[in-house]
Every structure is written in structure tokens, then in C-alpha cells.
Design an enzyme around this catalytic site. Structure first.
Site, short mmCIF file in Angstrom:
data_model
loop_
_atom_site.label_atom_id
_atom_site.label_comp_id
_atom_site.label_asym_id
_atom_site.label_seq_id
_atom_site.Cartn_x
_atom_site.Cartn_y
_atom_site.Cartn_z
N ASP A 1 13.38 144.48 34.25
CA ASP A 1 13.61 143.29 33.44
C ASP A 1 13.83 143.67 31.98
O ASP A 1 13.08 144.50 31.44
CB ASP A 1 12.40 142.35 33.58
CG ASP A 1 12.53 141.11 32.73
OD1 ASP A 1 13.41 140.29 33.00
OD2 ASP A 1 11.72 140.96 31.78
N GLU B 1 18.41 145.40 34.15
CA GLU B 1 18.94 144.19 33.54
C GLU B 1 19.32 144.63 32.13
O GLU B 1 18.44 144.78 31.27
CB GLU B 1 17.89 143.08 33.49
CG GLU B 1 18.45 141.79 32.91
CD GLU B 1 17.40 140.71 32.71
OE1 GLU B 1 17.74 139.53 32.85
OE2 GLU B 1 16.23 141.05 32.41
#
Length: 712
Positions: free
Chosen positions: A348, A384
Site C-alpha cells: 500500500d 501501489e
């Protein structure tokens, strides 16, 4: 609870049971006193016994206590200077979780007692709270790592053969009637035969789980809660609320059983991990773990050390530049690989981990350590590739060895099918694996994780049903969530009885799924998109642990499900759709035909000047099965069928002429038509130079028939 205390060892960090007792080890460089706290009884009314640690090796405090067993609950109280202006926030009144805890005894809720400062004091966070937080903090748990894996190991499915499926552990099974009620919403529910069988029949090869690290539930008003889980506090502990049993440490065994069941079906387990920040927030956030152990080292602080750098929008950023934080991250990754058998990670806001000082640096220490690690470097690593800081959008800029969520693919494909002004050249680039982003640094098409929808944003059904977000249920006056969604409601906002609108929406969903599964790169499907899941237009359902977010199995779209299965099966059967290497556009040696060629509706090859027309909506592409330009795993040459794909994003039907030059094939059999709302596309054959009709906003796929195949 009376136990002797021995010196113990500084390694490994955490609580380690050796069959006779437990070794405790905690890094706390700037602390002046560390107390190990053992608990007996209920968490809210537990009896606490404290042991002052006298052994310190370098920055690590440690001890060994014989007689302790798995299931023992514990925590730490760490004393030192409470000087926020110098970056130190020690407060021995606050019970702290072990950063290396393998399990935590329950849900971590926020409570005023967890704050290190006195609420309402005129000095704010510069004041010191003497309220004991122990009754309001779950405890770390000593675990027994033993588990009968029965020979299970990572599956190591190659990226080019992978179909990702992003899912939430709870939401995926919470309403599934095929899963026994006590198991719904749990690791056991995800590993249940009914769930595994569904994923296997769909054709999924890797399930990407939204965060399962223990996280803090920091949204507790108006019936809302932190559902997504991007608020980690325990990087080694599986989230306790997803365990079907309340037995101490049961979540560890249940997670392992889930992985084992999925592996047995040929499905990898990928974890969405949040190492960019913790749940302790900014200077006004709670003291739960890192902040009270060594705030100045664990976090990136500003020039005024009272405050935190925030590249994540959550209040703080872990300091991945320091050895102890890098060690924590690497130890956590290795633990999940070696002890929990997971197959890879999606990081993330990964750009945050790449920041050496302020700017994103692809050669940061984080990447150096990952690449030299013989364990971590061998699993799937997915970034990401952005964060919220300046220069944080880094799609295409991660180093070799990494795959990336390709946000440019998502945006381009959405724009193409909604009819926005965009060029065919970008659509072609995204469809063929985004060589403009990945080829220059020797990465392959598999560096691109292609997706149209993900947990953050509209579901596929909502993407074709809403022009605007509808997040009123989140209690933020619809101000949260992305406002520019590149969505199109097909003529009506939300649910409608208009048959034409509903038919167009169904076709658009098929268009998106077909484009995703036929594109080079690695496809990722959002859980429930294949059955028409809706969130009622909510594009930021992070706080909706309820039927807004859960998959409604009683409302599934059987036709869309069968279509999705068919497209996934087509992709998995034909290597031409999942090449390992880039197209060359050059004639294949000995065949005189290119590995890829682009065509206009009249059957002529696309001239250069047509690529940059922003009004163009239609094109066709020839993919040669003889031009896969790669070898099989054992060195064999892969030969596949050739295909001709027609994309028409124009609102009106068009005639397309199949290639007139017979080097591209003589007879073509239609195998996919997204305008067909039946269960099976009628298979029909056409010859070179023949005109075929394609509906407005539709895709047709033709397979080349060779001379030994008869015309139907």
C-alpha cells in the site's frame, strides 16, 4: 503468577516459546526502563504482574521466563523522557503492544485512556497523562508456531499465468449461504470448500486479501467502523476479528489452514500490506506501540520533532530509512512467507517506502534490501506506486523485480469505453502491456497489474450506473472519496427500469471484463464484479462493515458470471493473451506475418496518422499465435491460435472488414461477442475480406481456423 526471570537473549525479537519457556526481546534505544507485563484473567479486568528487565544488549532489552506457555498474554511499559519537542513520547502509564507480537487478544479500539497526554490540558500533547491504559488495550499473545502443513509450500505460479482477485476476508463470505453461518466472514469461511470451489471454477489463481495485519478500529460513530483495515498496528499478527473462534491465538492456526486449503486448489494468497504508516496517527493520536517504545526512531518527524511527516494522509509515516524499521518490515515479510506460507505482497502507498529523504528514490535502502534477500525476492512483489506526498505518483518507476498496479491502464480503459476524448495510441499501449512504462528498464508486460476497478472506488456495476459518487452513508456530507471517477451511468443515475439503459450497462460490464482479460499484462478482478455487486454508488466504503460492502450472493448475475468464467478460461487457454515478452511488430521469421498488426474498419492496416485522432473510437488488432516470442518453462516453443479482436466504442454499429491480406488468415470463427447477452456466443465463421457487423459499444473476438479445421 510467580515466575523466575533469567537474562534471555536479544535475538529473535518478540516472544519466542521454546517448549520450556518464553524468551522476550524488545528494541527500545532511547528508553531508560522497560517492564514486561504478564496478564491473567479477562482483558478488561486482568491481573497484571510486572517484571523489570535488567538485561540490555545494545538497544535491545530481553529476558527469559521458564514455565510460560502459548496463550500467555503480555505487554510492555516503557519509561524514558516525555519530551515531544525532542521527539520522545515515553509514558509508562500506557501499556504497549509488542511490535513483533504474533497474535493479539482482540479488536483494538481507540479510547481516550490510550492518549499519552492529558485531554483538555492547555498544553495539549505537551502534557503527560497518568491514566493507565491497560484495561483498554488488547494484549499480545505468546503463540505456538507448530502446524501440520502436510508438505504445503508456495505455489510460485508465474506472473503471466496469474489471475488476481482482490477480496475482503469478511465481506466476501459474510452473506454466502453455502458457508456455515459460524464461519462466515472469517479465515475459515474463506478456506471453506464452497468458497474455494467458487474461486477455482471462476479461474482465479491468486486471491489478493485486503489488510489482515491486526489493525485499529478508529471509526466507531454512527454505526460505522474501519472496514478496509488500512490502519495496521501489528505487522506479524493476523487480525483477530476474522477468526471464527475466540480461543487465544486461534487466528494464527486458522489463517494457516485457510492458506493450506487455497494452495490445495492451486490458488495463491497475496497480502495487501501497510508498512508506510501505523494506526498511532499524528501528535494527537494514541500511544499503542511504536510511539511509546521509540517514537524518534520508528517515525519520520519534521524539523520540529513534535510533529510527524505525513505522506499517507493518516498522520504519520514509518521511517523506512533507519535499520530498525527496515528490520521490522523485512522480518515481518519473511515471517509471513516462511511461517504463514503466503505467496506475495501488494504494498500500500509503496512510494512512501521509496522516499530516502523527501523525494521518491527508486534506489532507496528498502529496495536494496528486498532485492538481496533470498526469501522475499522470490515471491510476488506488487507496488501501489503512489502516495499523497509531492512527486508521489510513480507509475512505471519501480525497479525490476516489481509489478505495479497500473493506474494509467484503469484510467485509459475507463475513458475509452465511456467515449471520452482520448487517442487510440494510448489505448493500444495499455492493451499491449504498457511498454512505454516498463520496457526501458528491462521489465516485461507482467510488470503491469491491469485493473478497471479496485476496493477504492466504484465497483464495476456502479462504474456503469453512476456519474457521481453517493457517499452520504459515510457521514462526511459526501465530501470524501474521488470525485473524478471516469464513470458513465449509461443514461440514468442509479437503479432504473429502463430496459435500454440496463442492456447497455450489461454490455459495458462485459466490455470491461473482456478488455481486462484480453490485455497483455496481469489482470486483477475486484471480488463481486463478476456477479454485478453494487455499493449503491458509494466509492469510498472504507467505513461500511455492513451490507453496503459485503458481497450479496443472493443477487448474483448468473449471465455475467458465466461470461466472466468464459473470458478467464479463454485467457488461460491461449498464451497469445498472456505473453511473457513484448510485441515487436516485425514479421515472424519464416512466416512473413507480424506478431501484432492494427487495422481500420475497412480492413486496411492502421496508418500512423490515425493513432493520434482523439475522436477515433474503433480499431481491430491481429494477434499471431506463432509470434508469442517466448519459450515454455522447459524450453519448448509455444504455438497458439491467432486471433482478431474488434473494439467499437462508438455508440453506433459499424462494419468491419476482416483482413484482406490472406497472410493474416483465410477463415475466422467468432468466439466472443459482448453484444450477445446469451450464455453462449453463436459460433459463426467468416472469410478474409468479408464484412462483419459489430454493435455499438461492443467487442468481437475471432479465432483463426487453419486448413484442418472445417467451417461451421
Amino acid at each position: 503468577m510467580k515466575y523466575p526471570i533469567y537474562p534471555g537473549k536479544p535475538y529473535p525479537l518478540g516472544a519466542t516459546w521454546d517448549g520450556e519457556g518464553v524468551n522476550f526481546s524488545l528494541y527500545a534505544e532511547n528508553a531508560v526502563k522497560v517492564q514486561l507485563c504478564l496478564f491473567d484473567g479477562d482483558d478488561t479486568d486482568a491481573r497484571e504482574e510486572r517484571f523489570t528487565l535488567t538485561e540490555r544488549t545494545h538497544q535491545v532489552w530481553h529476558c527469559y521466563i521458564p514455565g510460560l506457555r502459548p496463550g500467555q498474554r503480555y505487554g510492555y511499559r516503557v519509561d524514558g523522557p516525555y519530551e515531544p519537542t525532542a521527539g520522545h513520547r515515553y509514558n509508562a502509564h500506557k501499556l504497549l503492544l509488542d511490535p513483533y507480537a504474533k497474535a493479539i487478544s482482540g479488536i483494538v479500539y481507540t479510547h481516550e485512556a490510550q492518549l499519552g497526554y492529558e485531554v483538555g490540558h492547555p498544553d495539549g500533547d505537551l502534557s503527560l497523562s497518568n491514566v493507565d491504559s491497560a484495561p483498554y488495550v488488547p494484549k499480545s499473545i505468546v503463540v505456538d508456531p507448530a502446524f501440520d502443513w502436510e508438505g504445503d509450500k508456495q505455489l510460485n505460479i508465474p506472473f503471466h499465468k496469474t489471475i488476481f482477485y482482490e477480496a475482503h476476508v469478511k465481506g466476501f463470505t459474510m452473506l454466502n449461504p453455502e458457508v456455515p453461518e459460524p464461519l462466515r466472514g472469517t479465515y475459515a469461511g474463506l478456506g471453506h470448500p464452497a468458497t474455494v470451489d467458487y474461486l477455482k471454477k471462476l479461474g482465479i489463481t491468486a486471491i489478493e486479501l485486503m489488510p489482515v495485519h491486526q489493525f485499529v478500529n478508529d471509526r466507531q460513530s454512527e454505526g460505522l467502523s474501519n472496514y478496509w483495515g488500512y490502519n495496521s498496528i501489528g505487522f506479524f499478527a493476523p487480525e483477530a476479528r476474522y477468526a471464527s473462534s475466540g480461543t487465544m491465538g486461534q487466528q494464527v492456526q486458522e489463517f494457516k489452514s485457510m492458506v493450506k486449503a487455497l494452495h490445495a486448489a492451486g490458488i495463491e494468497v497475496i497480502m495487501d500490506v501497510v508498512y508506510n504508516h501505523t494506526a498511532e496517527g499524528n501528535h494527537l493520536g494514541p500511544t499503542l506501540c511504536f510511539k511509546g517504545i521509540d517514537n524518534a526512531n520508528y517515525y519520520r518527524l519534521t524539523e520540529d520533532p513534535r510533529y510527524y511527516m505525513d505522506y499517507t494522509g493518516t498522520g504519520n509515516t514509518l521511517n523506512a530509512n533507519l535499520p530498525i524499521v527496515l528490520r521490522l518490515i523485512m522480518d515481518s515479510l519473511r515471517y509471513w512467507i516462511t511461517e504463514m506460507h503466503v505467496d506475495g505482497f501488494r504494498f500500500d502507498l509503496a512510494a512512501t517506502l521509496a522516499r530516502e529523504l523527501h523525494e521518491v528514490d527508486r534506489l532507496s535502502a528498502f529496495f536494496d534490501i528486498i532485492h538481496q534477500d533470498p526469501v522475499i525476492s522470490q515471491v510476488k512483489l506488487i507496488a501501489e506506486p503512489w502516495d499523497l506526498g509531492e512527486g508521489g505518483y510513480q507509475v512505471g518507476n519501480f525497479p525490476p523485480g516489481w509489478a505495479e498496479w497500473n493506474g494509467k491502464y484503469r484510467d485509459c480503459v475507463r475513458d475509452y469505453w465511456r467515449g471520452a476524448e482520448s487517442t487510440l495510441s494510448e489505448f493500444a499501449e495499455r492493451f499491449t502491456g504498457s511498454s512505454d512504462l516498463y520496457q526501458d528498464d528491462y521489465r516485461r508486460p507482467t510488470a503491469s497489474i491491469n485493473f478497471v476497478t479496485a476496493h477504492d472506488g466504484f465497483t464495476l456495476h456502479d462504474l456503469v450506473s453512476y456519474n457521481e459518487k453517493h457517499n452520504e452513508a459515510n457521514g462526511e456530507d459526501n465530501q470524501d472519496g474521488e470525485s473524478h471517477n471516469r464513470s458513465w451511468n449509461c443514461g440514468a443515475e442509479g437503479p432504473t427500469d429502463d430496459a435500454e439503459v440496463n442492456a447497455l450497462r450489461a454490455r459495458q460490464k462485459r466490455n470491461f471484463i473482456a478488455t481486462l482479460m484480453l490485455s497483455q499484462g496481469v489482470p486483477m478482478l475486484l471480488a463481486g464484479d463478476e456477479i454485478g455487486r453494487t455499493q449503491g454508488g458509494n466509492n469510498n466504503a472504507y467505513c461500511q462493515d455492513n451490507e453496503i460492502s459485503w458481497v450479496h450472493w443472493d443477487q448474483l448475475d448468473e449471465t455475467l458470471l458465466r461470461f466472466t468464467r468464459k473470458l478467464i478460461a479463454l485467457r488461460r487457454k491461449h498464451p497469445v493473451f498472456c505473453r511473457r515478452k513484448w510485441f515487436t511488430g516485425q514479421p515472424i521469421k519464416g512466416l512473413g506475418v507480424e506478431d501484432i498488426a492494427w487495422f481500420l474498419p475497412d480492413g486496411r492496416e492502421m496508418p500512423d496518422e490515425n493513432w493520434d485522432h482523439d475522436f477515433a473510437r474503433s480499431l481491430a488488432v491481429f494477434l499471431s499465435g506463432h509470434g508469442i516470442h517466448s519459450l515454455g518453462e522447459k524450453g519448448e516453443r509455444i504455438i497458439d491460435d491467432s486471433f482478431y479482436l474488434i473494439f467499437n466504442a462508438h455508440h453506433e454499429p459499424l462494419e468491419f472488414v476482416l483482413p484482406k491480406d490472406r497472410k493474416y488468415g483465410n477463415v475466422w470463427e467468432k468466439v466472443i461477442d459482448t453484444n450477445d447477452d446469451g450464455d453462449e456466443t453463436v459460433q459463426e465463421s467468416h472469410t478474409a475480406g468479408e464484412a462483419v457487423q459489430i454493435a455499438g459499444r461492443a467487442i468481437q473476438v475471432y479465432r483463426q481456423l487453419n486448413s484442418t479445421q472445417s467451417r461451421s
